[in-house]
Scaffold this motif. Structure first.
Motif, PDB file in Angstrom:
ATOM      1  N   PRO A  76      -8.625   3.217  -4.927  1.00 14.57           N
ATOM      2  CA  PRO A  76      -7.346   3.667  -4.363  1.00 14.57           C
ATOM      3  C   PRO A  76      -6.181   3.323  -5.282  1.00 14.57           C
ATOM      4  O   PRO A  76      -6.103   2.223  -5.821  1.00 14.57           O
ATOM      5  CB  PRO A  76      -7.256   2.900  -3.034  1.00 14.57           C
ATOM      6  N   LEU A  77      -5.300   4.270  -5.466  1.00 13.67           N
ATOM      7  CA  LEU A  77      -4.155   4.061  -6.345  1.00 13.67           C
ATOM      8  C   LEU A  77      -2.973   3.547  -5.527  1.00 13.67           C
ATOM      9  O   LEU A  77      -2.678   4.070  -4.455  1.00 13.67           O
ATOM     10  CB  LEU A  77      -3.793   5.365  -7.046  1.00 13.67           C
ATOM     11  N   VAL A  79       0.570   2.923  -4.004  1.00 18.01           N
ATOM     12  CA  VAL A  79       1.849   3.585  -3.771  1.00 18.01           C
ATOM     13  C   VAL A  79       2.694   2.651  -2.923  1.00 18.01           C
ATOM     14  O   VAL A  79       2.209   2.100  -1.940  1.00 18.01           O
ATOM     15  CB  VAL A  79       1.666   4.927  -3.045  1.00 18.01           C
ATOM     16  N   ALA A  99       0.052   8.892   3.217  1.00 17.09           N
ATOM     17  CA  ALA A  99      -0.486   8.411   1.946  1.00 17.09           C
ATOM     18  C   ALA A  99      -1.821   7.705   2.143  1.00 17.09           C
ATOM     19  O   ALA A  99      -2.772   7.919   1.384  1.00 17.09           O
ATOM     20  CB  ALA A  99       0.515   7.488   1.262  1.00 17.09           C
ATOM     21  N   THR A 100      -1.914   6.852   3.165  1.00 14.17           N
ATOM     22  CA  THR A 100      -3.174   6.151   3.404  1.00 14.17           C
ATOM     23  C   THR A 100      -4.249   7.125   3.889  1.00 14.17           C
ATOM     24  O   THR A 100      -5.431   6.936   3.593  1.00 14.17           O
ATOM     25  CB  THR A 100      -2.985   5.018   4.425  1.00 14.17           C
ATOM     26  N   LEU A 104      -4.787   6.770  -0.577  1.00 12.41           N
ATOM     27  CA  LEU A 104      -3.961   5.960  -1.467  1.00 12.41           C
ATOM     28  C   LEU A 104      -3.739   4.582  -0.833  1.00 12.41           C
ATOM     29  O   LEU A 104      -3.673   4.454   0.390  1.00 12.41           O
ATOM     30  CB  LEU A 104      -2.617   6.641  -1.704  1.00 12.41           C
ATOM     31  N   ALA A 106      -1.352   2.421   0.108  1.00 11.30           N
ATOM     32  CA  ALA A 106       0.093   2.394   0.309  1.00 11.30           C
ATOM     33  C   ALA A 106       0.545   1.146   1.049  1.00 11.30           C
ATOM     34  O   ALA A 106      -0.127   0.671   1.960  1.00 11.30           O
ATOM     35  CB  ALA A 106       0.524   3.639   1.079  1.00 11.30           C
ATOM     36  N   ARG A 131       1.856   2.527  -8.666  1.00  7.83           N
ATOM     37  CA  ARG A 131       1.864   3.623  -9.637  1.00  7.83           C
ATOM     38  C   ARG A 131       3.007   4.595  -9.378  1.00  7.83           C
ATOM     39  O   ARG A 131       3.456   5.300 -10.279  1.00  7.83           O
ATOM     40  CB  ARG A 131       0.530   4.372  -9.547  1.00  7.83           C
ATOM     41  N   ALA A 200       2.773  12.606  -3.893  1.00  7.55           N
ATOM     42  CA  ALA A 200       2.154  11.418  -4.496  1.00  7.55           C
ATOM     43  C   ALA A 200       0.657  11.636  -4.674  1.00  7.55           C
ATOM     44  O   ALA A 200       0.080  11.303  -5.726  1.00  7.55           O
ATOM     45  CB  ALA A 200       2.416  10.195  -3.630  1.00  7.55           C
ATOM     46  N   ARG A 201       0.018  12.176  -3.675  1.00  4.81           N
ATOM     47  CA  ARG A 201      -1.423  12.444  -3.730  1.00  4.81           C
ATOM     48  C   ARG A 201      -1.752  13.358  -4.900  1.00  4.81           C
ATOM     49  O   ARG A 201      -2.733  13.134  -5.635  1.00  4.81           O
ATOM     50  CB  ARG A 201      -1.842  13.075  -2.381  1.00  4.81           C
ATOM     51  N   LEU A 204      -1.121  11.671  -8.451  1.00  8.90           N
ATOM     52  CA  LEU A 204      -1.908  10.498  -8.827  1.00  8.90           C
ATOM     53  C   LEU A 204      -3.412  10.732  -8.846  1.00  8.90           C
ATOM     54  O   LEU A 204      -4.139   9.931  -9.429  1.00  8.90           O
ATOM     55  CB  LEU A 204      -1.597   9.346  -7.868  1.00  8.90           C
ATOM     56  N   THR A 205      -3.910  11.784  -8.197  1.00  9.13           N
ATOM     57  CA  THR A 205      -5.366  11.936  -8.108  1.00  9.13           C
ATOM     58  C   THR A 205      -5.807  13.314  -8.567  1.00  9.13           C
ATOM     59  O   THR A 205      -5.007  14.162  -8.891  1.00  9.13           O
ATOM     60  CB  THR A 205      -5.845  11.709  -6.669  1.00  9.13           C
TER      61      THR A 205
END
Length: 205
Positions: A76-77, A79, A99-100, A104, A106, A131, A200-201, A204-205
């Protein structure tokens, strides 16, 4: 390749129309489906069409179905969702939950608006561990620009409709963000926490 996101506002829809709308959202080939700004009564109607739906009361966001598992494992990245004031928390929660939902990692840092700048500076190193930063602010929309100036991370700014005087339902905050000279900052529409999380998703992915 990621699939689109399905989302709709609950508005003033009655139970029958909510059930129909939820079925329409679930019928799409979407990565995840959401009902936004739903009341408790609307959530109960949504559950009749989506038994796994989860309601987050402060934001009103209903997660109708979780994303399908991805074919390969991933880390998981991080945020960071940042809220200027407590009145901005419903929009911040919408961004955090979405986000979660997307997988992510978050976190939420609340009440660090520019009126208490020392509180923001105290968590600066923690925010730089993320990130990407989603920064939520109403009134004059000052916080995202300040964060973009003191952080090396990209900032997705979300103006909110919170405010008084000439804040004009979030238009003052939106205008300030659109004219910001802070590098690395992009703005969503007013109160669009979900849109910030989707961005964001995809970044970042």
């Amino acid at each position: 390749m990621s699939r689109p996101i399905a989302a709709a506002h609950a508005g003033d829809l009655g139970p029958e129309r909510i059930r129909e709308r939820v079925k329409e959202l679930l019928a799409r080939d979407a990565e995840a489906a959401f009902l936004r700004q739903a009341s408790e009564r609307q959530y109960e109607a949504a559950r009749e069409a989506a038994s796994d739906a989860v309601h987050h009361r402060r934001s009103g966001l209903v997660v109708l179905n979780p994303p399908r598992p991805r074919p390969c494992s991933h880390v998981p990245l991080p945020v960071a969702v940042v809220s200027a004031g407590t009145a901005d928390l419903p929009v911040a929660e919408e961004a955090l939950v979405a986000a979660t939902t997307f997988g992510l990692a978050a976190t939420l840092t609340a009440d660090v608006g520019v009126a208490g700048l020392h509180r923001l500076l105290a968590v600066r190193e923690e925010l730089d561990e993320a990130r990407l930063l989603i920064v939520v602010a109403g009134m004059d929309g000052a916080l995202p620009s300040v964060v973009a100036k003191v952080s090396s991370r990209p900032v997705v700014a979300v103006p909110t409709s919170v405010g008084y005087g000439s804040s004009d339902g979030g238009l003052a905050a939106l205008a300030a963000l659109l004219t910001s000279g802070a590098p690395g900052l992009a703005a969503t529409g007013i109160d669009d926490g979900l849109g910030a999380a989707v961005l964001a998703r995809r970044l970042l992915t």
